[in-house]
Design an enzyme around this catalytic site. Sequence first.
Site, short mmCIF file in Angstrom:
data_model
loop_
_atom_site.label_atom_id
_atom_site.label_comp_id
_atom_site.label_asym_id
_atom_site.label_seq_id
_atom_site.Cartn_x
_atom_site.Cartn_y
_atom_site.Cartn_z
N ASP A 101 71.85 60.73 74.99
CA ASP A 101 71.85 59.93 73.53
C ASP A 101 71.38 58.66 73.96
O ASP A 101 71.75 57.82 74.66
CB ASP A 101 73.47 59.54 73.21
CG ASP A 101 73.82 58.46 72.15
OD1 ASP A 101 72.46 57.97 71.77
OD2 ASP A 101 74.82 58.48 71.63
N GLN A 117 70.84 53.42 72.07
CA GLN A 117 70.82 51.94 72.64
C GLN A 117 69.78 51.87 73.96
O GLN A 117 69.55 50.72 74.37
CB GLN A 117 72.33 51.71 73.08
CG GLN A 117 73.03 51.76 72.01
CD GLN A 117 72.79 50.72 70.79
OE1 GLN A 117 71.96 49.95 70.93
NE2 GLN A 117 73.27 51.06 69.85
N LYS A 147 67.14 51.20 65.06
CA LYS A 147 67.55 50.27 66.09
C LYS A 147 66.33 49.87 66.88
O LYS A 147 66.46 48.82 67.91
CB LYS A 147 68.57 51.00 67.18
CG LYS A 147 69.94 51.33 66.39
CD LYS A 147 70.60 52.09 67.52
CE LYS A 147 71.94 52.78 66.62
NZ LYS A 147 72.96 51.86 66.04
N CYS A 169 82.49 52.38 66.79
CA CYS A 169 82.59 53.88 66.85
C CYS A 169 82.85 54.61 68.24
O CYS A 169 81.86 55.36 68.55
CB CYS A 169 81.07 54.60 66.18
SG CYS A 169 81.00 53.92 64.45
N1 PMP Z 1 74.68 56.78 69.82
C1 PMP Z 1 74.88 55.25 70.06
C2 PMP Z 1 75.07 55.05 71.66
C3 PMP Z 1 74.88 54.34 69.21
O1 PMP Z 1 75.03 53.23 69.50
C4 PMP Z 1 74.68 54.61 67.83
C5 PMP Z 1 74.74 54.13 66.83
N2 PMP Z 1 75.62 52.85 66.72
C6 PMP Z 1 74.52 56.03 67.53
C7 PMP Z 1 74.62 57.01 68.69
C8 PMP Z 1 74.22 56.75 66.17
O2 PMP Z 1 73.16 56.28 65.66
P1 PMP Z 1 72.66 56.41 64.09
O3 PMP Z 1 73.95 56.04 63.51
O4 PMP Z 1 71.56 55.83 64.00
O5 PMP Z 1 72.42 58.04 63.96
#
Ligand code: PMP
Length: 406
Positions: free
Chosen positions: A200, A203, A226, A364
């Site tokens: 993932d 970030q 992002k 989250c």
């Molecule tokens: N993984 C991480 C580590 C995140 O910080 C985020 C967004 N806060 C996501 C996944 C999800 O990204 P998105 O909402 O753009 O799909």
Amino acid sequence: MAYDIEEIRAKFPILLRKIDKKPLIYLDNTATSQTPRSVVDAVVSGYCDTKANVHRGVHTLSQEATELQEESRRRVKDYIGASSVKEVIFTRGTTEGINLVASSFGSLFPENGEIILTVMEHHANIVPWQLLQSRRPDIKIKVVDINDQGELLLSQYRSLFNDHTCMASFCHVSNVLGTVNPVKEMIEYAHSKGVPVLIDGAQAVPHMRIDVNDLDCDFYAFSSHKMYGPTGIGVLYGKREHLLRMPPYQGGGEMIAHVSFDGTTFADLPFKFEAGTPDFVGIGAFPKALDFMEEVGVGKIAEHEQELLEYAEAKMREIPGMRIFGNAPHKSAVISFLVGDIHHYDMGMLLDKLGVEVRTGHHCAQPLMHRLGISGTVRASFAAYNTREEVDAFIEALKRVIPILS
Ligand code: PMP
């Protein structure tokens, strides 16, 4: 070339905004970063000059729109070091990329397969695997813990592998702790056990140049919004050998070769995984965000953000009652914190009144909050356009709101 912060700031129209008559100090870059004019202009041009559905028409507009989308794919392929455009799938974002892998690649997992995750994952890298588990109750999820600094326990990580392990999936950089995980080493270990890895990268990609070939990851997911790009689009990189074996994630237009009621055959990669009309305007504008990052220099952006991080953390540590969550030596420009007993939500509300936009809540990452024994934090995070003066204003604002809330 020196880092010309004023020149960089001038590219971002929103930075002229006021919040309650105070200059905007935007420190919620982990949630989404702001967008340079060049990207906005490309989106406007996508609607005003070239809008037509992609891969569908023989007419000029459709061909131009298709070319913009496929040029974007070529650009992303080069940017992340993929071997082929067939390995670059456009998605709605990191979340969709991980869901795609969990659903499609997950359907190939052997009976009693085990997935290794970590306690610092965003819900986007937890819930899709649990959804798979709800269809496949034989599948087990194992979780790597962290130490007090917010680093993964690598010996525990290694000890979780066994003959049933069929997947490891973890973040490159934590959106709460800022920890930069030693993903290359972790991938190497997983591969030594024959286990594929999803990273993932939501970030990571805004702050560092990644090379999927060098990392040798099996999948890498990230979001455009992002990294100074348009919202609603993202990328899933996948190794071709896996993508070829994987069933489609969604069915519909664009992803088929031939459809009849007797059966359907699917399009070649990457289109097999891109059902329906994509956000071709956003995808077409995305290279402008990559241009911005390359023109400033991803390394220079990271250096600048690191300076701000060190400067801010040093000042914050002088504040009585300050607790910073995440103190790994290798850390991205994210500061999650609490002060005394002050609720993160109250702190965020008052900072907003002073023009300082920070994030509050569980980010989250509820399992991580549970692990830390808290319900949430305040989170300040930096991007290319933030300044030392903004950090000073943020610290001053903290010093003003703390006595009010204590
Ligand atoms: N993984 C991480 C580590 C995140 O910080 C985020 C967004 N806060 C996501 C996944 C999800 O990204 P998105 O909402 O753009 O799909």
